[in-house]
Design a protein around this motif. Structure first.
Motif, mmCIF file in Angstrom:
data_model
loop_
_atom_site.group_PDB
_atom_site.id
_atom_site.type_symbol
_atom_site.label_atom_id
_atom_site.label_comp_id
_atom_site.label_asym_id
_atom_site.label_seq_id
_atom_site.Cartn_x
_atom_site.Cartn_y
_atom_site.Cartn_z
ATOM 1 N N MET A 250 0.822 -1.310 0.171
ATOM 2 C CA MET A 250 -0.082 0.523 0.132
ATOM 3 C C MET A 250 0.736 0.686 0.046
ATOM 4 S SD MET A 250 -3.259 -0.788 -0.179
ATOM 5 C CE MET A 250 -3.993 0.883 0.020
ATOM 6 N N ARG A 251 1.862 1.018 0.607
ATOM 7 C CA ARG A 251 3.096 2.621 1.058
ATOM 8 C C ARG A 251 3.304 2.810 -1.515
ATOM 9 N NH1 ARG A 251 8.616 1.812 2.379
ATOM 10 N NH2 ARG A 251 8.451 1.093 0.598
ATOM 11 N N ASN A 252 3.285 1.740 -1.740
ATOM 12 C CA ASN A 252 3.618 2.036 -3.627
ATOM 13 C C ASN A 252 2.181 2.787 -4.034
ATOM 14 O OD1 ASN A 252 6.065 1.722 -3.066
ATOM 15 N ND2 ASN A 252 5.507 -0.887 -3.965
ATOM 16 N N VAL A 253 1.262 1.849 -3.574
ATOM 17 C CA VAL A 253 -0.482 2.346 -4.049
ATOM 18 C C VAL A 253 -0.756 3.957 -3.846
ATOM 19 C CG1 VAL A 253 -2.575 1.920 -3.814
ATOM 20 C CG2 VAL A 253 -0.701 0.131 -3.709
ATOM 21 N N LEU A 254 -0.010 4.633 -2.593
ATOM 22 C CA LEU A 254 -0.549 5.618 -1.947
ATOM 23 C C LEU A 254 -0.017 6.602 -2.634
ATOM 24 C CD1 LEU A 254 -1.314 4.959 1.100
ATOM 25 C CD2 LEU A 254 -3.009 5.602 -0.489
ATOM 26 N N HIS A 255 2.052 6.287 -3.166
ATOM 27 C CA HIS A 255 2.704 7.196 -3.413
ATOM 28 C C HIS A 255 2.118 7.035 -4.827
ATOM 29 C CE1 HIS A 255 6.684 8.449 -3.737
ATOM 30 N NE2 HIS A 255 6.857 8.153 -5.149
ATOM 31 N N LEU A 256 2.234 6.405 -5.905
ATOM 32 C CA LEU A 256 1.521 6.381 -6.596
ATOM 33 C C LEU A 256 0.571 7.536 -7.077
ATOM 34 C CD1 LEU A 256 1.518 3.640 -9.072
ATOM 35 C CD2 LEU A 256 3.284 5.485 -9.166
ATOM 36 N N LEU A 257 -0.349 7.212 -6.434
ATOM 37 C CA LEU A 257 -1.934 8.240 -5.741
ATOM 38 C C LEU A 257 -2.055 9.901 -5.350
ATOM 39 C CD1 LEU A 257 -4.430 5.700 -4.019
ATOM 40 C CD2 LEU A 257 -4.276 6.391 -7.039
ATOM 41 N N MET A 258 -0.285 10.254 -5.319
ATOM 42 C CA MET A 258 0.147 11.290 -4.692
ATOM 43 C C MET A 258 0.975 11.691 -5.448
ATOM 44 S SD MET A 258 1.444 10.114 -0.892
ATOM 45 C CE MET A 258 2.791 10.900 -0.806
ATOM 46 N N ARG A 259 0.957 11.604 -6.899
ATOM 47 C CA ARG A 259 1.963 11.888 -7.938
ATOM 48 C C ARG A 259 0.755 11.172 -8.774
ATOM 49 N NH1 ARG A 259 4.856 11.266 -3.629
ATOM 50 N NH2 ARG A 259 6.718 12.355 -3.184
ATOM 51 N N ASP A 260 0.040 11.383 -9.514
ATOM 52 C CA ASP A 260 -0.786 11.371 -10.550
ATOM 53 C C ASP A 260 -0.735 12.023 -11.548
ATOM 54 O OD1 ASP A 260 -2.757 9.815 -11.899
ATOM 55 O OD2 ASP A 260 -4.183 10.611 -11.410
ATOM 56 N N HIS A 261 -0.491 11.777 -12.629
ATOM 57 C CA HIS A 261 -0.325 12.604 -13.377
ATOM 58 C C HIS A 261 -1.366 12.651 -14.415
ATOM 59 C CE1 HIS A 261 3.185 13.911 -11.695
ATOM 60 N NE2 HIS A 261 3.851 12.676 -11.749
ATOM 61 N N HIS A 262 -2.358 11.955 -14.442
ATOM 62 C CA HIS A 262 -3.593 11.784 -15.411
ATOM 63 C C HIS A 262 -4.960 12.869 -15.341
ATOM 64 C CE1 HIS A 262 -1.253 8.229 -17.006
ATOM 65 N NE2 HIS A 262 -0.892 7.979 -15.302
ATOM 66 N N GLY A 263 -4.587 12.945 -14.223
ATOM 67 C CA GLY A 263 -6.292 14.079 -14.020
ATOM 68 C C GLY A 263 -6.874 13.996 -13.209
ATOM 69 N N ILE A 264 -7.045 12.244 -13.365
ATOM 70 C CA ILE A 264 -8.187 11.826 -11.895
ATOM 71 C C ILE A 264 -8.332 12.775 -10.954
ATOM 72 C CG2 ILE A 264 -9.293 9.766 -11.859
ATOM 73 C CD1 ILE A 264 -7.464 7.775 -14.096
ATOM 74 N N TYR A 277 -0.866 7.686 3.328
ATOM 75 C CA TYR A 277 0.321 7.276 3.997
ATOM 76 C C TYR A 277 1.423 7.086 4.823
ATOM 77 C CZ TYR A 277 4.819 6.988 1.747
ATOM 78 O OH TYR A 277 6.373 6.328 1.635
ATOM 79 N N ASP A 278 0.775 8.547 5.570
ATOM 80 C CA ASP A 278 1.930 8.216 7.067
ATOM 81 C C ASP A 278 1.036 7.407 8.061
ATOM 82 O OD1 ASP A 278 3.157 10.276 6.194
ATOM 83 O OD2 ASP A 278 1.985 11.966 7.109
ATOM 84 N N HIS A 279 -0.118 6.667 7.802
ATOM 85 C CA HIS A 279 -1.003 6.186 8.638
ATOM 86 C C HIS A 279 -0.262 4.210 8.071
ATOM 87 C CE1 HIS A 279 -5.234 8.185 9.475
ATOM 88 N NE2 HIS A 279 -3.690 8.986 9.766
ATOM 89 N N VAL A 280 0.347 4.463 6.886
ATOM 90 C CA VAL A 280 0.627 3.350 6.502
ATOM 91 C C VAL A 280 2.269 2.911 6.921
ATOM 92 C CG1 VAL A 280 1.219 1.765 4.513
ATOM 93 C CG2 VAL A 280 -0.696 2.657 4.150
#
Length: 385
Positions: A250-264, A277-280
């Protein structure tokens, strides 16, 4: 759009049967040579039912047990639509959902063929987020896991759950119903954040439970360790390793969500994912600390059992030491020599007994003054308790 009645969201969920043993380290894998995108429906999978929640800042509506075709009008609207698919046992329903929302076959495969490793996949205008939800078993002998998958689009969110009986999303549903916080003012990306954050926060009660189990094991090891204690230590270490295996990706999942470049995911919502991410990270640190404690408990257990063995050997050595001089005396007077003056005395037999008792009593008194019997007393007290 009609105003949502408060009672519509009441959801009574019966308890599930938790008799089956949980396999914490099982992930789905494809059969060699199978076609990509093949859906494997488990025989015991629950039938699929769809619950729709559509809302904006002013209104919200909830529809239960709707068909996949009934979800189509909510695509491309200005409202936020949350389609919650509970149960993965209806292949027809799942394929219809995939056709209506234009889900990639590989995306649908990851959703249906459970369990999958937590991950994030980008499918053009959709994001697939796979997570693992945990909850304590009723007997608190471990935890149950359930895969929850999210498909995030511009103004809609699809969530796929294995079970229709238990989840941790009721607090999010209440926020939508009562318009608490900013959920009704935000988009589907913020709703995704709320649901993921709820899943992550569900790890804290499970982790705290292991703190209590480790403390109980510490007391057990000090007082009266046995084979069951060693088995309990092994179970705790295994379950903590499984927890780490579930939350680590989940660290990688949230890391990618924090840096989403697709506008979603909007920039404003990306900041909220930092909190998750801090909770994880916090959960991982706690799990690692408990794993080290559990590993040290095994060392303490072996040390305690070794000390007990040493005390038993010490006790046997004391007894042997007492009988060594007595055996010597008996051996001397058991020799078959005729010229032994002591053998012909009237009180010789009783004098030998008196000497042996005096020697034994003197040795016992000496060992007692040295404190060699104290560990023996403590062993007896522990056996009584």
């Amino acid at each position: 759009m009609t105003q949502l009645h408060p009672d519509i969201f009441v959801n009574n969920r019966p308890d599930t049967d938790g008799d089956e043993e949980e396999d914490y380290f099982d992930y789905f894998y494809d059969e060699p040579g199978s076609e990509p995108g093949t859906l494997i429906i488990e025989p015991d999978a629950k039938p699929s039912r769809i619950i729709l929640i559509d809302y904006d800042e002013d209104n919200a509506v909830r529809k239960v047990d709707i068909t996949p075709n009934a979800c189509a009008p909510y695509i491309g609207t200005n409202t936020v639509s949350w389609m919650d698919i509970q149960g993965l046992g209806s292949e027809t329903v799942l394929k219809q959902v995939g056709e209506i929302f234009n889900l990639h076959p590989l995306l649908l495969e990851d959703v249906v063929n459970v369990p999958q490793r937590p991950k994030l996949e980008d499918y053009n205008n959709q994001l697939l987020v796979i997570s693992q939800m945990v909850r304590l078993k009723e007997d608190e002998s471990g935890f149950d896991t359930e895969q929850v998958s999210f498909v995030l689009g511009k103004r809609y969110l699809l969530s796929f759950q294995e079970e229709e009986l238990q989840d941790c999303f009721e607090i999010v549903r209440d926020r939508i119903r009562t318009s608490q916080g900013r959920v009704r003012k935000s988009g589907a990306d913020y709703l995704t954040y709320l649901l993921l954050d709820t899943i992550i926060d569900g790890y804290f009660p499970v982790v705290e439970h292991y703190e209590d189990r480790i403390e109980a094991l510490e007391d057990m090891i000090i007082s009266n360790p046995d084979r069951d204690t060693m088995q309990e230590i092994y179970d705790v270490r295994r379950e903590l390793l499984a927890l780490r295996r579930l939350i680590w990706p989940m660290r990688n999942v949230l890391h990618l969500l924090m840096r989403d470049h697709h506008g979603i995911v909007s920039d404003e919502v990306q900041i909220y994912f930092r909190d998750s991410y801090d909770h994880v990270i916090q959960i991982l640190e706690i799990i690692e600390a408990y794993r080290e404690l559990a590993a040290s408990l095994m060392d303490v257990y072996m040390s305690t059992m070794g000390n007990k063995l040493n005390e038993i050997m010490k006790f046997l050595t004391v007894i042997s030491t007492i009988f060594i001089p007595l055996t010597f005396i008996v051996g001397v007077y058991g020799m078959n020599f005729e010229n032994m003056p002591e053998l012909k005395g009237e009180w010789s037999y009783f004098m030998v007994w008196l000497v042996m008792l005096a020697v034994a009593g003197g040795l016992i008194f000496y060992f007692w003054r040295k404190g060699w019997f104290k560990p023996i007393y403590s062993l007896k007290e522990e056996a009584k308790s």
